[in-house]
Design an enzyme around this catalytic site. Sequence first.
Site, PDB file in Angstrom:
ATOM      1  N   SER A 146       0.890  -1.233  -0.008  1.00 45.25           N
ATOM      2  CA  SER A 146      -0.073  -0.194  -0.102  1.00 45.25           C
ATOM      3  C   SER A 146       1.020   1.272   0.099  1.00 45.25           C
ATOM      4  O   SER A 146       2.016   1.226   0.599  1.00 45.25           O
ATOM      5  CB  SER A 146      -0.855   0.061   1.440  1.00 45.25           C
ATOM      6  OG  SER A 146      -1.557   1.275   1.210  1.00 45.25           O
ATOM      7  N   TYR A 160      -2.040  -0.911  10.376  1.00 42.64           N
ATOM      8  CA  TYR A 160      -2.227  -1.156   8.716  1.00 42.64           C
ATOM      9  C   TYR A 160      -0.828  -0.617   8.175  1.00 42.64           C
ATOM     10  O   TYR A 160      -0.185  -1.502   7.413  1.00 42.64           O
ATOM     11  CB  TYR A 160      -3.406  -0.466   8.185  1.00 42.64           C
ATOM     12  CG  TYR A 160      -3.616  -0.392   6.840  1.00 42.64           C
ATOM     13  CD1 TYR A 160      -4.109  -1.627   6.414  1.00 42.64           C
ATOM     14  CD2 TYR A 160      -3.250   0.442   5.960  1.00 42.64           C
ATOM     15  CE1 TYR A 160      -4.401  -1.731   4.944  1.00 42.64           C
ATOM     16  CE2 TYR A 160      -3.316   0.413   4.652  1.00 42.64           C
ATOM     17  CZ  TYR A 160      -3.802  -0.737   4.041  1.00 42.64           C
ATOM     18  OH  TYR A 160      -4.294  -1.004   2.605  1.00 42.64           O
TER      19      TYR A 160
HETATM   20  N1  LIG Z   1      -8.575   0.041  -2.009  1.00 42.18           N
HETATM   21  C1  LIG Z   1      -7.660   0.707  -1.987  1.00 42.18           C
HETATM   22  O1  LIG Z   1      -7.459   1.877  -2.059  1.00 42.18           O
HETATM   23  C2  LIG Z   1      -6.086   0.177  -1.414  1.00 42.18           C
HETATM   24  C3  LIG Z   1      -4.943   0.943  -1.223  1.00 42.18           C
HETATM   25  C4  LIG Z   1      -4.046   0.219  -0.939  1.00 42.18           C
HETATM   26  C5  LIG Z   1      -3.844  -1.110  -0.553  1.00 42.18           C
HETATM   27  N2  LIG Z   1      -4.980  -1.689  -0.812  1.00 42.18           N
HETATM   28  C6  LIG Z   1      -4.871  -3.184  -0.214  1.00 42.18           C
HETATM   29  O2  LIG Z   1      -5.334  -4.206  -1.432  1.00 42.18           O
HETATM   30  C7  LIG Z   1      -5.930  -5.281  -1.032  1.00 42.18           C
HETATM   31  C8  LIG Z   1      -7.232  -5.370  -1.222  1.00 42.18           C
HETATM   32  O3  LIG Z   1      -7.937  -4.132  -1.047  1.00 42.18           O
HETATM   33  P1  LIG Z   1      -9.525  -3.971  -1.217  1.00 42.18           P
HETATM   34  O4  LIG Z   1      -9.825  -2.355  -1.118  1.00 42.18           O
HETATM   35  O5  LIG Z   1      -9.968  -4.574  -2.406  1.00 42.18           O
HETATM   36  O6  LIG Z   1     -10.191  -4.510   0.079  1.00 42.18           O
HETATM   37  P2  LIG Z   1     -11.592  -4.871   0.387  1.00 42.18           P
HETATM   38  O7  LIG Z   1     -12.682  -4.443  -0.424  1.00 42.18           O
HETATM   39  O8  LIG Z   1     -11.940  -4.355   1.863  1.00 42.18           O
HETATM   40  O9  LIG Z   1     -11.538  -6.336   0.311  1.00 42.18           O
HETATM   41  C9  LIG Z   1     -10.726  -7.166   1.211  1.00 42.18           C
HETATM   42  C10 LIG Z   1     -10.690  -8.506   1.077  1.00 42.18           C
HETATM   43  O10 LIG Z   1      -9.947  -9.274   1.874  1.00 42.18           O
HETATM   44  C11 LIG Z   1     -10.817 -10.476   2.565  1.00 42.18           C
HETATM   45  N3  LIG Z   1     -10.537 -10.632   3.863  1.00 42.18           N
HETATM   46  C12 LIG Z   1     -10.374  -9.680   4.998  1.00 42.18           C
HETATM   47  N4  LIG Z   1     -10.273 -10.249   6.165  1.00 42.18           N
HETATM   48  C13 LIG Z   1      -9.751 -11.713   5.764  1.00 42.18           C
HETATM   49  C14 LIG Z   1      -9.575 -12.722   6.684  1.00 42.18           C
HETATM   50  N5  LIG Z   1      -9.389 -12.599   7.843  1.00 42.18           N
HETATM   51  N6  LIG Z   1      -9.373 -13.921   6.065  1.00 42.18           N
HETATM   52  C15 LIG Z   1      -9.891 -13.984   4.796  1.00 42.18           C
HETATM   53  N7  LIG Z   1     -10.004 -13.102   3.981  1.00 42.18           N
HETATM   54  C16 LIG Z   1     -10.173 -11.806   4.402  1.00 42.18           C
HETATM   55  C17 LIG Z   1     -12.133  -9.893   2.447  1.00 42.18           C
HETATM   56  O11 LIG Z   1     -13.226 -11.032   2.188  1.00 42.18           O
HETATM   57  P3  LIG Z   1     -14.134 -11.821   3.240  1.00 42.18           P
HETATM   58  O12 LIG Z   1     -14.720 -10.582   3.943  1.00 42.18           O
HETATM   59  O13 LIG Z   1     -15.030 -12.307   2.551  1.00 42.18           O
HETATM   60  O14 LIG Z   1     -13.204 -12.243   4.327  1.00 42.18           O
HETATM   61  C18 LIG Z   1     -12.047  -9.294   1.064  1.00 42.18           C
HETATM   62  O15 LIG Z   1     -12.235 -10.122   0.014  1.00 42.18           O
HETATM   63  C19 LIG Z   1      -5.639  -5.069   0.630  1.00 42.18           C
HETATM   64  O16 LIG Z   1      -4.362  -5.813   0.922  1.00 42.18           O
HETATM   65  C20 LIG Z   1      -5.770  -3.706   1.039  1.00 42.18           C
HETATM   66  O17 LIG Z   1      -4.741  -3.620   1.802  1.00 42.18           O
HETATM   67  C21 LIG Z   1      -6.001  -1.133  -1.047  1.00 42.18           C
END
Ligand SMILES: NC(=O)c1ccc[n+]([C@@H]2O[C@H](COP(=O)([O-])OP(=O)(O)OC[C@H]3O[C@@H](n4cnc5c(N)ncnc54)[C@H](OP(=O)(O)O)[C@@H]3O)[C@@H](O)[C@H]2O)c1
Length: 248
Positions: A146, A160
């Site tokens: 991130s 985080y």
């Molecule tokens: N969106 C952004 O702007 C952004 C920016 C920087 C980095 N990121 C990184 O990109 C990645 C994806 O982000 P996103 O925005 O797509 O997140 P999101 O929409 O919140 O989705 C998170 C995913 O992780 C799964 N998850 C969470 N806790 C879990 C657990 N304990 N066991 C198994 N699965 C789990 C969730 O599935 P369930 O709820 O079904 O478990 C969901 O599929 C993350 O690593 C995030 O830190 C995102």
Amino acid sequence: MAEDGRKTLVLTGASRGIGHAAVRKFSAEGWRVLTLSRQPFDDNCPWPEGAANHVQVDLADADSLGMAVADIRDRLEEEGGKLHALVNNAGISPKLNGGKRPNSIDTPMQVWRQVFQVNFFAPILLARALLDELKEAQGSIVNITSIAGGRVHPFAGSAYATSKAALASLTREMAADFGPHGIRVNGVAPGEIETSILSPGTEDMIEDIPLGRLGNTMEVADTIFYLCSDKASYVNGAEIHVNGGQHV
Ligand SMILES: NC(=O)c1ccc[n+]([C@@H]2O[C@H](COP(=O)([O-])OP(=O)(O)OC[C@H]3O[C@@H](n4cnc5c(N)ncnc54)[C@H](OP(=O)(O)O)[C@@H]3O)[C@@H](O)[C@H]2O)c1
């Protein structure tokens, strides 16, 4: 490749956001995708074999993770014991009541530990557990880090941010250690991507993003796919920023 010539991906956090886009991208490119998340498979998802390729796991729970690994290895046996890519995408970013970012003074220690379990320990545990299958396919690993790993972020908490900084460092360590086994390890560091993980007020950050907009999930999924493809065959230990230039 699998008996029928398909490549196989193991993807955490597949149920929404960036992970969901990655399922669409890799499936469209003909890959078999083993999806991992806490939710059971959603029958509304249109891709074929989705239910059969879903592993329900709580990455925060060591027992659940252990059972999932055994399950994944069994499923990979059906494909000749080969794994072409592991994408550690699942991540959590807990907030205080009212959506405030938990900082280094007020983050409860059990929250800090849980964040590290999901964002940092699960990726290395999965990679180590699936080393033989990755080696067999000369596959690759992508860790989703991130922009918050490299600077204090207005909405991302300290647990985080430090877990993502540690994951970026781990990516370099893994590139050095897995590389001699023929396995490439890289990172993708998204900026502000439109998903449910974003906080209210993110739109106000757009003025600091040179491209003047938020990113979309497919722009991240395309970068992940590139790193897992043969087009990136000499890319190892890299962390690609997908943030419209927000880091400059
Ligand atoms: N969106 C952004 O702007 C952004 C920016 C920087 C980095 N990121 C990184 O990109 C990645 C994806 O982000 P996103 O925005 O797509 O997140 P999101 O929409 O919140 O989705 C998170 C995913 O992780 C799964 N998850 C969470 N806790 C879990 C657990 N304990 N066991 C198994 N699965 C789990 C969730 O599935 P369930 O709820 O079904 O478990 C969901 O599929 C993350 O690593 C995030 O830190 C995102």
